[in-house]
Scaffold this active site. Structure first.
Site, PDB file in Angstrom:
ATOM      1  N   LYS A 173     -14.683  -9.995   8.988  1.00 12.50           N
ATOM      2  CA  LYS A 173     -13.683 -10.073   8.372  1.00 12.50           C
ATOM      3  C   LYS A 173     -14.677 -12.495   8.282  1.00 12.50           C
ATOM      4  O   LYS A 173     -13.694 -12.462   7.456  1.00 12.50           O
ATOM      5  CB  LYS A 173     -12.587 -10.785   8.856  1.00 12.50           C
ATOM      6  CG  LYS A 173     -11.431  -9.733   8.762  1.00 12.50           C
ATOM      7  CD  LYS A 173     -10.941  -9.830   8.446  1.00 12.50           C
ATOM      8  CE  LYS A 173     -10.662  -8.190   8.720  1.00 12.50           C
ATOM      9  NZ  LYS A 173      -9.657  -7.460   7.086  1.00 12.50           N
ATOM     10  N   CYS A 227     -10.162  -0.833  14.739  1.00 11.44           N
ATOM     11  CA  CYS A 227      -9.971  -2.954  15.146  1.00 11.44           C
ATOM     12  C   CYS A 227     -10.749  -2.728  16.585  1.00 11.44           C
ATOM     13  O   CYS A 227     -11.301  -3.825  17.148  1.00 11.44           O
ATOM     14  CB  CYS A 227      -9.240  -3.111  14.816  1.00 11.44           C
ATOM     15  SG  CYS A 227      -9.001  -3.210  12.816  1.00 11.44           S
ATOM     16  N   GLU A 259       0.836  -0.783   0.047  1.00 11.42           N
ATOM     17  CA  GLU A 259      -0.041  -0.414   0.044  1.00 11.42           C
ATOM     18  C   GLU A 259       1.135   1.273   0.007  1.00 11.42           C
ATOM     19  O   GLU A 259       0.093   2.635  -0.532  1.00 11.42           O
ATOM     20  CB  GLU A 259      -0.648   0.002   1.684  1.00 11.42           C
ATOM     21  CG  GLU A 259      -2.084   0.780   1.391  1.00 11.42           C
ATOM     22  CD  GLU A 259      -3.434   0.587   2.217  1.00 11.42           C
ATOM     23  OE1 GLU A 259      -3.772  -0.301   1.925  1.00 11.42           O
ATOM     24  OE2 GLU A 259      -3.176   1.143   2.896  1.00 11.42           O
ATOM     25  N   SER A 276      -7.013   1.653  -2.826  1.00  4.59           N
ATOM     26  CA  SER A 276      -5.356   0.917  -2.807  1.00  4.59           C
ATOM     27  C   SER A 276      -5.882  -0.469  -3.243  1.00  4.59           C
ATOM     28  O   SER A 276      -7.277  -1.135  -2.557  1.00  4.59           O
ATOM     29  CB  SER A 276      -4.716   1.031  -1.740  1.00  4.59           C
ATOM     30  OG  SER A 276      -3.939  -0.445  -1.817  1.00  4.59           O
ATOM     31  N   GLU A 330       1.898   1.846  -3.649  1.00  4.80           N
ATOM     32  CA  GLU A 330       1.064   1.868  -4.235  1.00  4.80           C
ATOM     33  C   GLU A 330       0.739   3.313  -3.679  1.00  4.80           C
ATOM     34  O   GLU A 330       0.829   4.828  -5.042  1.00  4.80           O
ATOM     35  CB  GLU A 330       0.036   1.961  -3.891  1.00  4.80           C
ATOM     36  CG  GLU A 330      -1.045   1.540  -4.552  1.00  4.80           C
ATOM     37  CD  GLU A 330      -2.394   0.567  -4.549  1.00  4.80           C
ATOM     38  OE1 GLU A 330      -2.014   0.315  -3.904  1.00  4.80           O
ATOM     39  OE2 GLU A 330      -3.551   1.108  -5.824  1.00  4.80           O
ATOM     40  N   GLU A 349     -13.351 -13.904  -4.825  1.00  8.97           N
ATOM     41  CA  GLU A 349     -12.119 -13.104  -5.799  1.00  8.97           C
ATOM     42  C   GLU A 349     -10.705 -13.699  -4.437  1.00  8.97           C
ATOM     43  O   GLU A 349     -10.121 -13.730  -4.842  1.00  8.97           O
ATOM     44  CB  GLU A 349     -12.108 -11.526  -5.786  1.00  8.97           C
ATOM     45  CG  GLU A 349     -11.786 -10.458  -4.489  1.00  8.97           C
ATOM     46  CD  GLU A 349     -13.566 -10.511  -3.909  1.00  8.97           C
ATOM     47  OE1 GLU A 349     -14.230 -11.091  -4.974  1.00  8.97           O
ATOM     48  OE2 GLU A 349     -14.031  -9.259  -3.708  1.00  8.97           O
ATOM     49  N   CYS A 374      -8.610  -2.087   4.460  1.00 16.64           N
ATOM     50  CA  CYS A 374      -8.122  -3.174   4.579  1.00 16.64           C
ATOM     51  C   CYS A 374      -8.983  -3.479   5.799  1.00 16.64           C
ATOM     52  O   CYS A 374      -9.255  -4.837   6.115  1.00 16.64           O
ATOM     53  CB  CYS A 374      -6.965  -2.479   6.080  1.00 16.64           C
ATOM     54  SG  CYS A 374      -5.773  -2.020   5.470  1.00 16.64           S
ATOM     55  N   GLU A 433     -15.546 -11.367   4.643  1.00 16.22           N
ATOM     56  CA  GLU A 433     -14.255 -11.133   3.230  1.00 16.22           C
ATOM     57  C   GLU A 433     -13.808 -12.587   3.383  1.00 16.22           C
ATOM     58  O   GLU A 433     -13.413 -12.512   1.366  1.00 16.22           O
ATOM     59  CB  GLU A 433     -13.103 -10.655   4.282  1.00 16.22           C
ATOM     60  CG  GLU A 433     -12.369 -10.544   3.660  1.00 16.22           C
ATOM     61  CD  GLU A 433     -11.212  -9.462   3.801  1.00 16.22           C
ATOM     62  OE1 GLU A 433     -10.405  -9.473   4.882  1.00 16.22           O
ATOM     63  OE2 GLU A 433     -10.432  -7.839   3.775  1.00 16.22           O
TER      64      GLU A 433
END
Lengths: 162, 590
Positions: free
Chosen positions: B369, B514, B284, B330, B287, B377, B310, B372
């Protein structure tokens, strides 16, 4: 609540946007907007609520919450011949419930629903000011009084041809 | 400031005008029981519908009992919080709530953490004399969250979280009277809605109406399977909160005990998501610098600000609400997913295990999560990079179930190569941490100079939206930080309207980052616990020898042995992702 899936035409969307605009897309006017939109379409299907949600920036869940809270709002199209059964005090004590049950049985629908062919819809209301005729039923603009469950079939037959 | 003097339980108290009876009582040590009320002052979150009537008190001269959470103090008021009338009314209120509540407390996921249960205990309720109709509504299971609205008491806290704090707008009270439930629009299931699975509704639900999907039984089976190699990664925020479940002071760091307990539970390799956080910074950060240099060279097409990626709830939020901006965040995957991709390639090769036999489990402070790792993908031929995710709460349950005395465990270290981390990886667990970690690395890479002071205090705090400018040796970098999706939405609207002047923005879906995630031990509205966790995370960072991601020796090795350099083709393939337009995905059930 189940909902009828419809596809809005472009002019319908434009009409809803116009109504929202007339209230400056103010979220505080949600009920007024829904009132007007239902006046336009007769009911508030999910797709209509989505457009209102986008315009007023009110979440769809909130709008659905309002639509399901107020008995005035409906997500089901009214039938060609809307049947309204008075369940006000006078009609109730003179047997409106039994008449209502008979309508439900004959039409095979619940209160707030429409028949599959879109011909009849069933709602309850409170007092039409004709207590002397209790129990009272309105179908479209026509009023029927002093009804008993036995009359239901005969009345519905009046609408057999249209 | 006008002061008001009143009497509560025969004690005189002086409070500012506008104070509620509940708060006035609290100021003299009288804790009136509440149920629907929720006040998370530090985060500006308040729910006081005055609906449940548990907090009623008797006010002399008033005919009716007053809800103390919603009644302002008046001069000369004489209040009793425990008169006979109050105690009886309070008991009746809770009995009436219980009369329409399932009696499966012994097997309820919320048992032991349920505020209704606590109240029934506190009020000495031994029977429910009212028998009447019971609500029955279908259970709704999504990849992350389970809705069991039969246990809902209509406190509306989840609605406040979902609509006002997060501005996600999935949950709303629908229908009327006894039929009323909290549900998504058209009563669709959560997985058909725009729910981001942030889990903040779960965090504030007082009962078992909203809970997380539980993966512990699956984990126990996998750990017992001799044919499987089970690898665990644990997120930074877990170590700052897990101890609470075992009676330890909030803010106690249990990093060493955590590594030990995971080994005792039978994981074959005990790794750290912090390692993957360091890896995230490499990708990141590179980037960010790439986009910055393009911008400085005058490239008009460059997308700035860059947004962190994230947080899976945040990702789903912008996919639903701002899909037209999906090329701004990102492309770096989250640390959880980077870890999975590296574990099932680089590490699987190292230990010579087929990826299908390698089970990667994550311990996360999060319920999003769970969703996720089910995203397509992040799968290879149907096999997910991360098999499933377990929340901090689930891990605590599992440790208790395995009769391990967590508090007296000795410390140990994570395994290598995927267990080494720097202080930069640790601070991913708090709001502002990811961007601070990125700044530490990007500064050194951009300027070629060593960063002497690694603590960027201007990026820290609990303000919902923060901004700071960091000097990159003459180049001012404007940084924005938002936590809570409602705050994120504000920054996103600014970008959309061209008002934003930030180069980089960090976004976390949960208030506090978090540490306040939807999978953490319940704080029951006590935000001082969040502050203690935040302090613990920064303490762990300060205590590390290495504080910058690019100095992690195992990260350097990973690039040398496997990835080449940041943003290499292999890195792109394994560590980056793409986003979807989910605006049209919401559909209406027939």
């Amino acid at each position: 609540m189940s909902s009828i899936k419809i596809k809005l035409k472009e002019k319908d969307v434009a009409k809803i946007i116009e109504i929202c605009d007339s209230f400056d897309n103010n979220p505080g006017d949600l009920i007024n907007v829904l009132h007007k939109v239902q006046g336009e379409f007769g009911y508030l299907p999910a797709e209509v609520q989505e457009v209102v949600s986008n315009q007023l920036k009110v979440s769809l869940a909130k709008i659905y919450g309002v639509v399901t809270f107020y008995s005035f709002f409906t997500m089901i199209p009214r039938g060609k011949h809307p049947i309204s059964i008075c369940t006000g005090t006078a009609c109730y004590v003179r047997g409106a419930e039994k008449v209502l049950d008979e309508f439900k049985k004959v039409l095979g629908i619940k209160v707030g629903e429409s028949t599959a062919d879109g011909k009849f819809s069933l709602t309850c209301l409170r007092c039409v000011g004709a207590c002397g005729l209790a129990p009272v039923v309105q179908i479209g603009d026509k009023t029927y009084g002093r009804l008993a469950p036995d009359d239901v079939k005969r009345i519905l037959d009046e609408y057999a041809d249209n | 400031m006008e002061m008001i003097r009143l009497t509560i339980d025969k004690k005189t108290v002086e409070v500012k005008k506008g104070t509620t009876i509940l708060d006035a009582a609290k100021s003299i040590g009288i804790n009136i029981p509440t149920l629907c009320y929720l006040n998370m002052g530090d985060l500006n979150i308040e729910n006081k519908p005055g609906g449940c009537r548990v907090c009623v008190v008797e006010v002399d001269g008033r005919r009716n009992l007053a809800p103390s959470c919603a009644t302002e103090c008046m001069p000369g008021m004489v209040v009793s919080t425990h008169s006979m009338r109050v105690l009886n009314a309070r008991k009746t209120v809770v009995q009436l709530i219980l009369s329409d509540h399932p009696f499966d407390c012994l097997v309820c996921a919320k048992s032991g953490n349920c505020e209704l249960q606590d109240l029934a205990i506190k009020l000495g309720i031994r029977d429910v004399p009212y028998i009447g109709e019971q609500s029955t509504y279908r259970e709704d299971t999504s990849p992350s969250i389970i809705r069991d609205v039969d246990k809902c008491i209509m406190c509306r806290r989840c609605e406040v979280m979902c609509n006002e704090v997060q501005t996600v707008g999935v949950l709303s009270a629908i229908n009327r009277g006894f039929q009323s439930v909290v549900a998504p629009a058209f009563e669709m299931n959560l997985d058909h809605s725009v729910c981001t699975y942030c889990g903040q509704c779960v965090n504030v639900c007082p009962t078992g109406a909203l809970t997380e999907v539980d993966h512990t039984n699956q984990l126990i089976n996998d750990l017992a399977d001799p044919d499987k190699v089970v690898v665990v990664q644990t997120a930074p925020a877990v170590r700052a909160a897990l101890g609470e479940a075992f009676g330890m002071e909030p803010g106690t760091l249990v990093t060493g005990k955590l590594a030990t307990v995971l080994r005792e539970l039978g994981f074959d390799y005990v790794f750290d998501t912090d390692f993957a956080a360091d890896l995230t910074i490499m990708e990141e950060g590179t980037e960010l610098l790439g986009r910055l240099s393009q911008h400085l060279q005058g490239d008009p097409d460059v997308k700035l600000p860059i947004l962190t990626s994230c947080c899976p709830a945040w990702v789903k939020f912008f996919e639903h609400n701002f899909p037209e901006m999906k090329d701004i965040p990102s492309t770096a995957r989250s640390p959880q997913q980077m870890f999975g991709a590296i574990a099932k390639t680089y590490f699987a090769d190292k230990i010579n295990v087929d990826r299908k036999k390698l089970i990667v489990v994550s311990i996360m402070p999060c319920v999003a999560k769970k969703y996720e790792c089910t995203r397509d993908e992040f799968k290879v031929d149907g096999n997910p990079d991360v098999d499933y995710s377990v929340s901090t709460r689930e891990l605590a349950h599992l440790i208790k179930r395995a009769n391990i005395d967590f508090v007296s465990l000795p410390d140990s270290d994570f395994d290598n190569p995927l267990g080494e981390s720097t202080g930069a990886g640790v601070i991913f667990g708090v709001t502002g941490g990811v961007i601070e970690a990125a700044v530490r690395t990007a500064y050194e890479v951009h300027t070629g100079k060593a960063l002497e002071k690694v603590d960027f205090k201007q990026l820290r705090g609990l303000e919902g939206i923060r901004s700071a400018t960091v000097d990159f040796d003459g180049l001012p970098i404007n940084i924005g930080i938002a936590h809570g999706l409602g705050n994120a939405r504000k920054l996103l609207e600014d970008i959309k309207s061209g008002k934003s002047t930030y180069h980089a923005i960090e976004i976390m879906a949960c208030p506090g980052g978090c540490i306040g995630g939807g999978g953490q031990p319940y704080i029951h509205g006590d935000t001082s616990i969040l502050k203690a966790r935040q302090k613990a995370i920064y303490a762990e960072d300060a205590g590390k020898t290495l504080r910058k991601s690019h100095e992690n020796p195992y990260i350097i090795k990973l690039y040398e042995e496997f990835l080449g350099k940041p943003l290499s083709e292999k890195a792109h393939h394994l560590l980056h992702t793409h986003y979807f337009d989910r605006k049209k995905e919401v559909f209406i059930e027939e």
